[in-house]
Design a protein around this motif. Structure first.
Motif, mmCIF file in Angstrom:
data_model
loop_
_atom_site.group_PDB
_atom_site.id
_atom_site.type_symbol
_atom_site.label_atom_id
_atom_site.label_comp_id
_atom_site.label_asym_id
_atom_site.label_seq_id
_atom_site.Cartn_x
_atom_site.Cartn_y
_atom_site.Cartn_z
ATOM 1 N N ARG A 135 15.454 -4.275 -6.585
ATOM 2 C CA ARG A 135 14.564 -5.227 -7.072
ATOM 3 C C ARG A 135 13.066 -5.089 -7.100
ATOM 4 N N ALA A 136 12.739 -4.972 -5.688
ATOM 5 C CA ALA A 136 11.301 -4.813 -5.443
ATOM 6 C C ALA A 136 10.814 -3.570 -6.121
ATOM 7 N N LEU A 137 11.425 -2.557 -6.114
ATOM 8 C CA LEU A 137 10.952 -1.060 -6.633
ATOM 9 C C LEU A 137 10.897 -1.296 -7.946
ATOM 10 N N ALA A 138 11.878 -1.927 -8.826
ATOM 11 C CA ALA A 138 11.689 -1.993 -10.150
ATOM 12 C C ALA A 138 10.527 -3.194 -10.497
ATOM 13 N N GLY A 151 -3.436 -3.156 -6.241
ATOM 14 C CA GLY A 151 -2.691 -4.288 -5.759
ATOM 15 C C GLY A 151 -1.711 -5.059 -6.466
ATOM 16 N N ASP A 152 -1.669 -4.862 -7.734
ATOM 17 C CA ASP A 152 -0.726 -5.199 -8.692
ATOM 18 C C ASP A 152 0.746 -4.887 -8.438
ATOM 19 N N ILE A 153 0.562 -3.429 -7.968
ATOM 20 C CA ILE A 153 1.992 -2.983 -7.700
ATOM 21 C C ILE A 153 2.581 -3.658 -6.121
ATOM 22 N N SER A 154 1.563 -3.657 -5.187
ATOM 23 C CA SER A 154 1.898 -4.111 -3.902
ATOM 24 C C SER A 154 2.410 -5.471 -4.042
ATOM 25 N N HIS A 155 1.457 -6.251 -4.819
ATOM 26 C CA HIS A 155 1.988 -7.742 -4.989
ATOM 27 C C HIS A 155 3.346 -7.942 -5.668
ATOM 28 N N ALA A 156 3.546 -7.031 -6.637
ATOM 29 C CA ALA A 156 5.039 -7.265 -7.260
ATOM 30 C C ALA A 156 5.930 -7.058 -6.179
ATOM 31 N N ILE A 157 5.806 -5.806 -5.471
ATOM 32 C CA ILE A 157 6.895 -5.433 -4.329
ATOM 33 C C ILE A 157 7.017 -6.557 -3.385
ATOM 34 N N GLY A 158 5.888 -7.020 -2.971
ATOM 35 C CA GLY A 158 5.995 -7.967 -1.677
ATOM 36 C C GLY A 158 6.530 -9.299 -2.224
ATOM 37 N N VAL A 187 0.149 2.935 -0.475
ATOM 38 C CA VAL A 187 0.707 1.689 -1.530
ATOM 39 C C VAL A 187 1.510 0.748 -0.544
ATOM 40 N N PRO A 188 0.691 -0.307 0.112
ATOM 41 C CA PRO A 188 1.547 -1.235 0.990
ATOM 42 C C PRO A 188 2.487 -1.985 0.255
ATOM 43 N N ASN A 189 3.612 -2.445 0.981
ATOM 44 C CA ASN A 189 4.480 -3.162 0.341
ATOM 45 C C ASN A 189 4.324 -4.694 0.084
ATOM 46 N N THR A 190 3.187 -5.152 0.070
ATOM 47 C CA THR A 190 2.481 -6.278 0.028
ATOM 48 C C THR A 190 1.174 -6.312 -0.317
#
Length: 257
Positions: A135-138, A151-158, A187-190
């Motif tokens: 789900r985090a990947l999606a 940061g938009d990607i990292s925020h969504a994952i985190g 690409v941090p995961n948060t």
């Protein structure tokens, strides 16, 4: 170095991504109770060589590993989450397995990972771990688009990972990819939305949310490569390579491609 790929390079990236997806799908189907991790590595090698591709791992020797890696795929089991070095171990019923594969085809690399449980048993929390990383990947993919920020990607994952109650480690995460497997940007995961590198069409990113059930601390195994949870808890890892396009993000490592 951050690479922006042209149309021809993107065509080759799609071919590399399709190969990675095909190999991972085949390996997952072959894995069963009793399958040895060294068998998985041999199968991966045979498929990579047959396709005329090159492994990104066999000669991989970064500063943090006891390199070169010497194998063709990362096989992480249960409390192992990243850089799992294939060794003489037969999978048991209920094992949580993560396979991480990166190959180069036509001079462009693609990288993907998936997690699954072997056999009939479903130990407590294992499926939830896997589903959360998926789900985090999606969510990360959905947040990727031209003009957006890293940061938009990292925020969504985190948001998905922490929202499910899992601690988030930022030492290892996603990365740029192209003519080599690991590139900038990290690409941090948060992270915080609206911050970081601005996404541009032609940028390739490998997004890879991973979690450990009750800790964010890693320990390195005696083999010098395998990263395990410090508490011995179970882990999961999901990854796709995506291309930023004019319209959003194209997933290059989908098995359906």
């Amino acid at each position: 170095m951050i690479e922006i790929l042209n149309a021809d390079e993107l065509r080759r990236a799609r071919a590399a991504g399709g190969l990675v997806a095909e190999i991972l799908s085949t390996l997952r189907a072959r894995c069963a109770v009793g399958t040895n991790l060294l068998e998985i590595d041999r199968w991966a090698k045979d498929m990579i060589v047959e396709a005329g591709a090159q492994s990104c791992y066999v000669d991989y020797a970064p500063s943090f590993g006891r390199g070169p890696f010497g194998h063709y795929i990362c096989t992480s089991v249960n409390d192992a989450v990243l850089h799992g070095l294939p060794h003489d171990y037969a999978l048991a019923d209920g094992d949580l397995v993560s396979l991480d594969l990166a190959v180069s085809l036509g001079g462009i690399a693609a990288d993907s990972a998936l997690s699954f449980v072997v056999g009939e048993s479903r130990p407590a929390g294992s499926v939830a771990l896997i589903e959360t990383t998926e789900r985090a990947l999606a969510a990360g993919i959905a947040a990727a688009g031209p003009g957006g920020r890293l940061g938009d990607i990292s925020h969504a994952i985190g948001s998905v990972l922490s929202g499910a109650g899992y601690p988030v480690n930022t030492e290892f995460g996603g990365h740029g990819i192209g003519s080599t497997m690991h590139q900038e940007p990290h690409v941090p995961n948060t992270g915080r939305p609206g911050r970081g590198y601005r996404l541009r069409p032609g940028l390739l990113l490998a997004l890879e949310p991973w979690v450990m059930a009750d800790t964010d601390e890693l320990v390195t195994a005696e083999d010098g490569w395998t990263l395990r949870s410090a508490t011995g808890c179970r882990t999961a890892h999901s990854e796709h390579t995506i291309a930023i396009t004019d319209d959003g993000a194209e997933v290059l490592t989908l098995a359906s491609r």
